[in-house]
Design an enzyme around this catalytic site. Sequence first.
Site, PDB file in Angstrom:
ATOM      1  N   TYR A  14     -28.217 -25.855  25.059  1.00 21.94           N
ATOM      2  CA  TYR A  14     -28.241 -25.073  23.827  1.00 21.94           C
ATOM      3  C   TYR A  14     -27.832 -25.814  22.553  1.00 21.94           C
ATOM      4  CZ  TYR A  14     -28.600 -21.039  26.992  1.00 21.94           C
ATOM      5  OH  TYR A  14     -29.009 -20.145  27.937  1.00 21.94           O
ATOM      6  N   HIS A  83      -3.362 -42.948  33.063  1.00 23.61           N
ATOM      7  CA  HIS A  83      -3.076 -42.651  31.653  1.00 23.61           C
ATOM      8  C   HIS A  83      -4.293 -43.061  30.835  1.00 23.61           C
ATOM      9  CE1 HIS A  83      -1.086 -42.514  27.755  1.00 23.61           C
ATOM     10  NE2 HIS A  83      -0.004 -42.000  28.330  1.00 23.61           N
ATOM     11  N   ASP A  84      -4.980 -42.063  30.256  1.00 21.84           N
ATOM     12  CA  ASP A  84      -6.244 -42.367  29.590  1.00 21.84           C
ATOM     13  C   ASP A  84      -6.079 -43.263  28.368  1.00 21.84           C
ATOM     14  OD1 ASP A  84      -4.946 -40.346  28.206  1.00 21.84           O
ATOM     15  OD2 ASP A  84      -6.738 -39.126  27.855  1.00 21.84           O
ATOM     16  N   HIS A 156     -23.471   6.965  14.354  1.00 22.19           N
ATOM     17  CA  HIS A 156     -23.309   7.354  15.769  1.00 22.19           C
ATOM     18  C   HIS A 156     -24.624   7.181  16.529  1.00 22.19           C
ATOM     19  CE1 HIS A 156     -19.602   9.291  14.298  1.00 22.19           C
ATOM     20  NE2 HIS A 156     -20.371   9.750  13.331  1.00 22.19           N
ATOM     21  N   GLN A 238       5.880 -34.284  19.067  1.00 17.65           N
ATOM     22  CA  GLN A 238       5.002 -35.338  19.561  1.00 17.65           C
ATOM     23  C   GLN A 238       3.558 -35.030  19.185  1.00 17.65           C
ATOM     24  OE1 GLN A 238       3.972 -36.423  23.945  1.00 17.65           O
ATOM     25  NE2 GLN A 238       5.723 -37.685  23.361  1.00 17.65           N
ATOM     26  N   SER A 286     -41.636 -11.322  30.278  1.00 16.43           N
ATOM     27  CA  SER A 286     -41.184 -10.957  31.617  1.00 16.43           C
ATOM     28  C   SER A 286     -42.127 -11.569  32.639  1.00 16.43           C
ATOM     29  CB  SER A 286     -41.161  -9.426  31.779  1.00 16.43           C
ATOM     30  OG  SER A 286     -41.008  -9.061  33.135  1.00 16.43           O
ATOM     31  N   ARG A 326       6.918 -30.968  22.756  1.00 17.22           N
ATOM     32  CA  ARG A 326       5.596 -30.798  23.377  1.00 17.22           C
ATOM     33  C   ARG A 326       5.717 -30.695  24.888  1.00 17.22           C
ATOM     34  NH1 ARG A 326       1.368 -34.833  24.652  1.00 17.22           N
ATOM     35  NH2 ARG A 326       0.117 -32.952  24.678  1.00 17.22           N
ATOM     36  N   ARG A 335      -9.102 -29.531  25.961  1.00 17.96           N
ATOM     37  CA  ARG A 335     -10.306 -30.346  26.175  1.00 17.96           C
ATOM     38  C   ARG A 335     -11.522 -29.460  26.460  1.00 17.96           C
ATOM     39  NH1 ARG A 335      -9.050 -36.022  28.460  1.00 17.96           N
ATOM     40  NH2 ARG A 335      -6.811 -36.249  28.140  1.00 17.96           N
TER      41      ARG A 335
END
Length: 482
Positions: A14, A83-84, A156, A238, A286, A326, A335
């Site tokens: 999308y 540890h990224d 309504h 932090q 359809s 933190r 993420r």
Amino acid sequence: MSNDKYATPLSSRYASDEMSAVFSLRNRFSTWRKLWLTLAKAERSLGLDDVISEEAIEQMEKHLIITDEEIEAAKVEEAIVRHDVMAHVHVFGETCPAASGIIHLGATSCYVTDNADLIFLRDAYDILIPKLVNVINRLSKFALAYKDLPTLGWTHFQPAQLTTVGKRATLWIQELLWDLRNFQRARNDIGLRGVKGTTGTQASFLSLFKGDGEKVEELDEKVVELLGFEFAYPCTGQTYSRKIDIDALAPLCSLGATCHKIATDIRLLANLKELEEPFEKTQIGSSAMAYKRNPMRSERVCSLSRHLGSLFNDSFQTASVQWFERTLDDSAIRRISIPSAFLTADIILSTLLNIASGLVVYPKVIERRIKSELPFMATENIIMAMVSKGGSRQDCHEHIRVLSHQAASVVKEQGGDNDLIERIKKEEYFEPIWNNLDSLLDPSTFVGRAPAQTEKFVNKTVAQALAPFQHYVNDKDSKLNV
């Protein structure tokens, strides 16, 4: 991405390429490199030139865009160190050996992760705002084109006084204008975390500059300036406060409510056959019912708007449960929820722009429905006309009441057309106004100031709101393959 792995439909099916690129791995890790380069430049300019060489700066500048091979190398390293950020420090250092010892100097992981996220928030809003402007612009043209066309109003979802097709569109546009206001406010309120250290005290940088607090403040200001922001948040732990995420996502979720309402109105009008979203010549409604013309774009807007609204709770819950300076329970959910919110808003606006660019109105169907209901609505006008001819209001009211019930019986019990006017034409009591019935039943006399309201709203309110964004307006036809 491999066809053997799940890919989120938000990006694979999308969302636009430009919004997907903002939250891509390449952009994320390349932005980290830009942040490391910016920090090194600022530190060198403030007296650390004996530590940070010109060669280090040059090497970093040459390798800002991370390669596929480097992304894979960082994955391997992360599996070892768990540890990224440190994995990418290692890979960037191998690519830029002259800088390997000074990359990330004095910084905490959130220097790159949080500042990058704030950059992405602002960049994402810079993609959404032009799209929202163009949706408003297209619907405004639609409103002006149909400002005079009477249509049955609904309260309504029961027949009510007449309005016009254009006036109804102004209700949609007004909410979108509020969304535009909210978008711009949110975008301009985004600052940087800046250079604050592990718990926000800047202790590591104070050590680097041998206790010179003024230089530490200058470092913070210089990094903010080099990255093109107006300010950094004065106080952080932090991380930057996760309340910022609430403020960033709230306008998106509010947009979801607006778009769900608009798309629902279009779906209901499609059922009434008064208005339709674009439907291409080769489009299949359809697999079984070949005659179907389902409002699938509007249904998609409703579906995604519900998802968008639900994401606000992620930011609310995350901000409320952060402990002290933190905790890391914010990481995984952010993420997912932050990119999802912007990707979803992007899809909704692209789809709504497509719908607004090709709305089809069926005046004859609208006219037929008005004729079926207008006789009842015109009874007060008929009574007033009879009184002006010398009749008694009470006597006329009783005649109208009896005939109205008879006509209603034909409609409800026999499935026939509303024949109230034919009954009035046959009853001699109403002969004094027989010649006036056509004018008394002119739909344009039942819409009040709807045409004037629409024209003023578009030409004044909308024009003023869009004036600062005219460079975004694109009047070319929107592609229908959405």
